[in-house]
Motif scaffolding. Structure first.
Motif, mmCIF file in Angstrom:
data_model
loop_
_atom_site.group_PDB
_atom_site.id
_atom_site.type_symbol
_atom_site.label_atom_id
_atom_site.label_comp_id
_atom_site.label_asym_id
_atom_site.label_seq_id
_atom_site.Cartn_x
_atom_site.Cartn_y
_atom_site.Cartn_z
ATOM 1 N N LEU A 152 0.829 -1.196 0.000
ATOM 2 C CA LEU A 152 0.000 0.000 0.000
ATOM 3 C C LEU A 152 0.872 1.257 0.000
ATOM 4 O O LEU A 152 0.587 2.232 -0.703
ATOM 5 C CB LEU A 152 -0.928 -0.015 1.217
ATOM 6 C CG LEU A 152 -2.146 0.915 1.177
ATOM 7 C CD1 LEU A 152 -3.001 0.642 -0.043
ATOM 8 C CD2 LEU A 152 -2.961 0.761 2.460
ATOM 9 N N GLY A 153 1.958 1.241 0.774
ATOM 10 C CA GLY A 153 2.885 2.367 0.774
ATOM 11 C C GLY A 153 3.571 2.544 -0.569
ATOM 12 O O GLY A 153 3.753 3.671 -1.053
ATOM 13 N N ILE A 154 3.952 1.427 -1.194
ATOM 14 C CA ILE A 154 4.598 1.491 -2.512
ATOM 15 C C ILE A 154 3.605 1.999 -3.557
ATOM 16 O O ILE A 154 3.982 2.749 -4.468
ATOM 17 C CB ILE A 154 5.145 0.101 -2.906
ATOM 18 C CG1 ILE A 154 6.266 -0.296 -1.937
ATOM 19 C CG2 ILE A 154 5.655 0.092 -4.335
ATOM 20 C CD1 ILE A 154 6.688 -1.747 -2.053
ATOM 21 N N ALA A 155 2.332 1.624 -3.424
ATOM 22 C CA ALA A 155 1.302 2.130 -4.342
ATOM 23 C C ALA A 155 1.198 3.649 -4.246
ATOM 24 O O ALA A 155 1.057 4.353 -5.257
ATOM 25 C CB ALA A 155 -0.045 1.486 -4.039
ATOM 26 N N GLY A 156 1.265 4.191 -3.034
ATOM 27 C CA GLY A 156 1.249 5.639 -2.861
ATOM 28 C C GLY A 156 2.482 6.289 -3.465
ATOM 29 O O GLY A 156 2.412 7.357 -4.082
ATOM 30 N N ALA A 214 -0.545 16.981 3.751
ATOM 31 C CA ALA A 214 -1.905 17.275 4.209
ATOM 32 C C ALA A 214 -2.757 16.010 4.156
ATOM 33 O O ALA A 214 -3.535 15.717 5.072
ATOM 34 C CB ALA A 214 -2.520 18.382 3.360
ATOM 35 N N PHE A 215 -2.619 15.232 3.102
ATOM 36 C CA PHE A 215 -3.361 13.972 3.001
ATOM 37 C C PHE A 215 -2.854 12.970 4.044
ATOM 38 O O PHE A 215 -3.634 12.182 4.581
ATOM 39 C CB PHE A 215 -3.234 13.397 1.599
ATOM 40 C CG PHE A 215 -4.225 13.978 0.625
ATOM 41 C CD1 PHE A 215 -5.464 13.386 0.440
ATOM 42 C CD2 PHE A 215 -3.917 15.118 -0.101
ATOM 43 C CE1 PHE A 215 -6.385 13.918 -0.455
ATOM 44 C CE2 PHE A 215 -4.831 15.657 -1.000
ATOM 45 C CZ PHE A 215 -6.070 15.065 -1.173
ATOM 46 N N LEU A 216 -1.554 13.008 4.309
ATOM 47 C CA LEU A 216 -1.014 12.133 5.348
ATOM 48 C C LEU A 216 -1.609 12.505 6.707
ATOM 49 O O LEU A 216 -1.923 11.623 7.523
ATOM 50 C CB LEU A 216 0.517 12.239 5.378
ATOM 51 C CG LEU A 216 1.228 11.459 6.493
ATOM 52 C CD1 LEU A 216 0.876 9.977 6.430
ATOM 53 C CD2 LEU A 216 2.740 11.663 6.395
ATOM 54 N N ALA A 217 -1.775 13.812 6.939
ATOM 55 C CA ALA A 217 -2.384 14.256 8.197
ATOM 56 C C ALA A 217 -3.817 13.726 8.322
ATOM 57 O O ALA A 217 -4.245 13.300 9.407
ATOM 58 C CB ALA A 217 -2.376 15.780 8.268
ATOM 59 N N VAL A 218 -4.563 13.729 7.219
ATOM 60 C CA VAL A 218 -5.917 13.171 7.234
ATOM 61 C C VAL A 218 -5.865 11.682 7.557
ATOM 62 O O VAL A 218 -6.655 11.159 8.368
ATOM 63 C CB VAL A 218 -6.606 13.400 5.872
ATOM 64 C CG1 VAL A 218 -7.932 12.652 5.810
ATOM 65 C CG2 VAL A 218 -6.824 14.887 5.637
ATOM 66 N N GLY A 219 -4.933 10.982 6.910
ATOM 67 C CA GLY A 219 -4.792 9.555 7.173
ATOM 68 C C GLY A 219 -4.440 9.256 8.613
ATOM 69 O O GLY A 219 -4.951 8.305 9.209
ATOM 70 N N PHE A 258 -5.340 4.129 4.922
ATOM 71 C CA PHE A 258 -4.924 5.059 3.870
ATOM 72 C C PHE A 258 -3.598 5.747 4.193
ATOM 73 O O PHE A 258 -2.851 6.132 3.296
ATOM 74 C CB PHE A 258 -6.029 6.106 3.659
ATOM 75 C CG PHE A 258 -5.592 7.295 2.858
ATOM 76 C CD1 PHE A 258 -5.382 7.192 1.490
ATOM 77 C CD2 PHE A 258 -5.364 8.529 3.470
ATOM 78 C CE1 PHE A 258 -4.969 8.292 0.747
ATOM 79 C CE2 PHE A 258 -4.956 9.628 2.742
ATOM 80 C CZ PHE A 258 -4.757 9.506 1.374
ATOM 81 N N TRP A 259 -3.273 5.894 5.465
ATOM 82 C CA TRP A 259 -2.065 6.650 5.807
ATOM 83 C C TRP A 259 -0.805 5.969 5.280
ATOM 84 O O TRP A 259 0.206 6.651 5.033
ATOM 85 C CB TRP A 259 -1.987 6.900 7.320
ATOM 86 C CG TRP A 259 -1.642 5.722 8.187
ATOM 87 C CD1 TRP A 259 -2.494 4.812 8.700
ATOM 88 C CD2 TRP A 259 -0.331 5.370 8.639
ATOM 89 N NE1 TRP A 259 -1.816 3.891 9.459
ATOM 90 C CE2 TRP A 259 -0.481 4.220 9.452
ATOM 91 C CE3 TRP A 259 0.938 5.897 8.480
ATOM 92 C CZ2 TRP A 259 0.595 3.590 10.067
ATOM 93 C CZ3 TRP A 259 2.013 5.293 9.093
ATOM 94 C CH2 TRP A 259 1.846 4.147 9.866
ATOM 95 N N PHE A 260 -0.813 4.669 5.073
ATOM 96 C CA PHE A 260 0.338 4.002 4.457
ATOM 97 C C PHE A 260 0.513 4.482 3.020
ATOM 98 O O PHE A 260 1.630 4.756 2.565
ATOM 99 C CB PHE A 260 0.147 2.475 4.482
ATOM 100 C CG PHE A 260 0.257 1.870 5.849
ATOM 101 C CD1 PHE A 260 1.506 1.572 6.388
ATOM 102 C CD2 PHE A 260 -0.867 1.599 6.606
ATOM 103 C CE1 PHE A 260 1.616 1.021 7.643
ATOM 104 C CE2 PHE A 260 -0.759 1.044 7.868
ATOM 105 C CZ PHE A 260 0.484 0.755 8.398
ATOM 106 N N PHE A 261 -0.599 4.559 2.300
ATOM 107 C CA PHE A 261 -0.573 5.082 0.931
ATOM 108 C C PHE A 261 -0.051 6.518 0.933
ATOM 109 O O PHE A 261 0.792 6.887 0.111
ATOM 110 C CB PHE A 261 -1.988 5.025 0.345
ATOM 111 C CG PHE A 261 -2.105 5.512 -1.077
ATOM 112 C CD1 PHE A 261 -2.070 4.614 -2.136
ATOM 113 C CD2 PHE A 261 -2.277 6.860 -1.360
ATOM 114 C CE1 PHE A 261 -2.195 5.051 -3.448
ATOM 115 C CE2 PHE A 261 -2.390 7.317 -2.665
ATOM 116 C CZ PHE A 261 -2.355 6.400 -3.717
ATOM 117 N N VAL A 291 10.380 9.954 10.800
ATOM 118 C CA VAL A 291 9.930 10.111 12.188
ATOM 119 C C VAL A 291 8.432 9.848 12.285
ATOM 120 O O VAL A 291 7.959 9.131 13.177
ATOM 121 C CB VAL A 291 10.283 11.515 12.713
ATOM 122 C CG1 VAL A 291 9.627 11.765 14.069
ATOM 123 C CG2 VAL A 291 11.794 11.689 12.807
ATOM 124 N N VAL A 292 7.657 10.439 11.364
ATOM 125 C CA VAL A 292 6.206 10.234 11.367
ATOM 126 C C VAL A 292 5.886 8.754 11.207
ATOM 127 O O VAL A 292 5.015 8.203 11.901
ATOM 128 C CB VAL A 292 5.544 11.058 10.248
ATOM 129 C CG1 VAL A 292 4.072 10.668 10.081
ATOM 130 C CG2 VAL A 292 5.663 12.542 10.543
#
Length: 827
Positions: free
Chosen positions: A559-563, A667-672, A695-698, A718-719
């Motif tokens: 999922l992270g690689i897809a993002g 910003a999208f990561l913050a939503v995730g 979704f945050w992995f993406f 870090v995040v």
């Protein structure tokens, strides 16, 4: 004192002229114009004026009119030998310097003749348009009327003064005591906009190419508090661009006036009211005040040549000095444009009578070919050269695609079209297409030659080799995260170690970095980190599900690689429409095979339900089935991409991402992360691992693709580490995902044995099909998980190869059908 000077004096202290360094009021302008008229001589003379958008040029232009001389404006810095030799002007004005070439007038000039202009802004041609004071005054007043110009307006000179459109801006504003910002700077120059804002500019004019430049510099985001309206003329602008700028006007609080004109009508013949630009962007509108149209069509036909009638129609043409003594020789202007009057009363241009050529026994409308290219998002000019169609398109386009679309629009074989890719399309000083220069380009450039890498790109991307332009990159040619794996592995074999950004480099540049000596070394091979991790992740997924071992986390790694790949291949510098189309295609590549496999499994097994067929089991249920969550990764990925496609279809979101790509990803990561930490109080608990809340992995992969500095990568690491803490309740699983995604963040490539690189590429390329089929395959080998895992991987690879072969055959069949369609044209 002339009537023109009197007119200028009536506006007294109103500021007439703004420049970077000075201002000039109407009273002072009148004094200078009066002096300039005297300097040109008492007898009526033919004055050639080299024009720049500066005070000296403007003063001598007005001085020539005030002294009843005949002025011939030409662009400064050009070769005017043909005009000088043909018309032998009495006076030449350059940079404010007045040069008298004889002591008395050397021409017989008609009393009604005031100005000579080159047609359509062309240069070097002795064919000129003869204009009278009535032509100039009536057109200036008509333009000022429908634009509602008054003394508070201030227009910038974005066009040459030698061009009728640029001159009409000057005439119409001086007619109403309005101000002018004199500048020769381009709209792409930030200093132009600084001057425009400082002098509180209210309007500017542009030809179609001007608006193309405005889109490049994100004009719609500019802060222009005093802008009242923008005008467009000088050629047909694509309706979709008219519509976009009409939308910008609506949100920005200004108006867009689309206009239609010709040098032979002094400048303007029609305009489209701003309120119609959104609903009727394909129309030229209605005649200007005082003018009228008629359509000369064959009996029973609604389409014919557009003819204009009005006081601004020229006296006639001049082809030599003898014609300067002629009076009015035309009563109406036959435009040469094919038009119709729509039921709503608006006029529409549908073609050009003079832009038809005969090829292969066919009558081809070059304007129609240009329109077909424009509809495909390609800015291009078309010309004919004997038995070939020449197409010049701007850099960044695929020459093969340009060639194919032009050939299909013209109905000729692709071999009859020569596509030339250039940095900028050739333009006349007026900003209109320079078609003779298009023909010259064909002699300077050749079609790209086929080579090994070109054939490799064609094979992987399922294109015809002729459609692969050496100046295009993998991304330009439509490459995505799914074809990326096969291309990177095969390209590594072909040229050796790949540059980190190879997917964005032109094909011919990749050939230049080929390192055959390195390819033979065992440890010289490199593999993309994302490719290696996809291969590793699919092995971990299959092995853990078949209970060969227990190493979970592979799906979240995918999922992270897809993002990461979303950020690299979907959010490219391409226009918004192409971005969304690319994203739509990526969704199709994942969703279609998934749905087809589920449909097959529904027929043969009890593993899935109808909700799986919709890729919505995690949303629609049932949630108590043993197989309910098997396709969670595909469901999350597909619906994430669908949601992002909708969001990035919005112009505002698209613009924001282009300006601040890393910030938007964060910003999208913050939503995730808000979902990950259940900021909304949904209390989904462990189920959040396998739903859209993952979704945050993406998002973190997406942000990794946009990170350009070490500080940004440190922040992401870090995040990632903090967010993973306690997420799975399994330290091993958390460490596996942490290490994998940290590699994506920090290391674009890994060095490894060549054999391992090839294996990783094959596994990664087959990862989607392996993921889909492995549940059913390993179950065929109960009690023997190793064979089940190997069989699952083998079946996934086999299906991938079969799909590739099927696509090859489909491509060949399409090529045969296209060739068959063109056969009649060859006859």
């Amino acid at each position: 004192m002339s009537r023109l000077v009197e007119h200028l004096r009536t506006y007294g202290e109103n500021v007439a002229i703004h420049t970077d360094s000075q201002q000039l009021c109407y009273r002072d302008l009148a004094d200078r114009v009066e002096a300039a008229a005297s300097s040109l001589g008492r007898d009526r003379r033919l004055v050639l004026l080299e024009t720049r958008n500066d005070i000296a040029t403007l003063v001598h232009y007005l001085g020539a009119l005030a002294g009843r001389h005949v002025v011939l404006p030409v662009p400064a810095g050009r070769d005017h030998t043909a005009v000088l030799q043909t018309y032998d002007p009495d006076v030449v004005v350059s940079d404010g310097d007045v040069q008298h070439r004889r002591t008395s007038a050397g021409h017989r000039l008609h009393d009604d003749l005031a100005m000579l202009l080159s047609t359509s802004g062309s240069t070097g041609s002795p064919k000129l348009v003869r204009l009278s004071p009535t032509n100039l005054i009536s057109n200036a007043q008509a333009i000022a009327d429908y634009l509602h110009i008054d003394e508070t307006d201030i227009a910038a000179t974005t066009l040459p003064m030698s061009y009728c459109y640029g001159l009409s801006v000057i005439n119409s504003h001086l007619a109403r005591g309005a101000g002018l910002i004199l500048t020769d700077r381009s709209v792409t120059d930030e200093r132009f906009w600084e001057t425009f804002r400082r002098h509180r500019g209210t309007s500017f004019a542009g030809v179609p190419y001007t608006f193309e430049l405005l889109e490049r510099i994100s004009f719609d985001t500019m802060d222009l508090p005093d802008l009242r309206y923008v005008t467009q003329a000088g050629g047909r602008m694509p309706p979709e661009r008219v519509h976009r700028f009409a939308e910008h006007a609506q949100t920005g609080g200004w108006q867009l006036f689309v206009m239609y004109g010709a040098t032979e009508a002094t400048a303007r013949m029609a305009y489209l009211a701003p309120e119609l630009a959104l609903s009727r962007p394909d129309a030229i509108g209605t005649p200007i005040p005082g003018g009228s149209f008629s359509v000369e069509a064959p009996d029973g036909d609604t389409i014919g040549e557009l003819v204009y009638h009005g006081p601004n129609v020229m006296l006639g043409y001049a082809r030599g000095p003898a014609d300067l003594a002629l009076g009015k020789t035309v009563d109406a202007l036959h435009t040469g444009d094919l038009a119709r009057r729509a039921p709503d009363g608006l006029y529409e241009i549908v073609g050009r009578t003079s832009r038809f050529v005969k090829m292969y026994g066919l009558r081809i409308d070059l304007q129609r070919v240009e329109s077909a290219l424009s509809a495909a998002g390609i800015s291009a000019f078309c010309a004919d050269d004997d038995d070939r169609l020449i197409v010049a398109a701007r850099t960044g386009r695929d020459a093969g695609v340009v060639q194919r679309i032009a050939a299909e629009a013209a109905g000729v074989p692709a071999s009859a079209v020569r596509a030339v890719i250039v940095d900028e399309l050739p333009l006349l000083p007026s900003g209109k297409p320079d078609y003779p220069a298009v023909r010259e380009l064909a002699q300077e450039h050749g079609l790209p030659s086929a080579g090994t890498l070109r054939e490799l790109f064609a094979d992987v991307l399922q294109l015809d080799p002729a459609d692969v332009d050496p100046d295009a990159s993998f991304v330009d040619l439509g490459g995505n995260s799914l074809t990326y794996v096969a291309m990177s592995v095969r390209l590594e074999r072909a040229i050796g170690q790949l540059p980190a950004d190879w997917q964005q480099r032109p094909l011919q540049e990749l050939e230049a970095v080929a390192t055959p000596a390195r390819r033979r070394r065992f440890w010289a091979a490199t593999v993309e980190t994302s490719v290696a991790l996809r291969a590793a992740a699919i092995v971990l997924i299959v092995g853990s599900h078949a209970e060969l071992f227990e190493l979970w986390g592979g799906a979240h790694l995918l999922l992270g690689i897809a993002g990461y790949n979303f950020g690299r291949f979907c959010l490219t510098p391409l226009p918004r429409a192409k971005r969304v189309r690319h994203l739509r295609n990526t969704i199709g590549w994942i969703a279609v095979p998934s749905i087809l496999w589920v449909a097959l499994a529904l027929l043969l097994t009890d593993d899935y339900t109808w909700t799986n067929l919709l890729l919505g089991n995690k949303i629609l249920g049932p949630h108590d089935s043993m197989t309910a969550g098997r396709l969670w990764f595909v469901e999350v990925l597909v619906w994430t991409l669908v949601a992002l496609a909708v969001l990035f279809w919005l112009p505002a979101m698209d613009r924001a991402e282009r300006r601040r790509p890393f910030a938007v990803a964060m910003a999208f990561l913050a939503v995730g992360l808000a979902l990950r930490y259940d900021a909304l109080g949904l209390e989904l608990g462990r189920d959040a691992w396998f739903t859209m809340l993952a979704f945050w992995f993406f998002a973190i992969g997406w942000a990794a693709a946009k990170a350009t500095t070490a500080l940004q990568r440190v922040l992401l690491t870090v995040v990632l580490a903090v967010a993973l803490q306690g997420y799975f309740d399994s330290l091993t699983r958390e460490l596996l995902v942490l290490v994998g995604l940290a590699l994506v963040i920090w290391l674009p490539t890994l060095r490894c044995p060549a054999a391992l690189t090839a294996a990783a590429g094959v596994l990664a390329e087959a990862s989607l099909y392996t993921y889909l089929v492995h549940y059913q395959v390993y179950a065929l080998f109960p009690g023997d998980p190793l064979i089940g895992v190997l069989a699952s991987l083998a079946v996934g690879i086999l299906i991938t190869q079969l799909v590739t072969m099927a696509r090859h055959r489909l491509r060949a069949r399409r090529g045969a059908v296209r060739a068959a369609k063109l056969t009649p044209a060859r006859r």
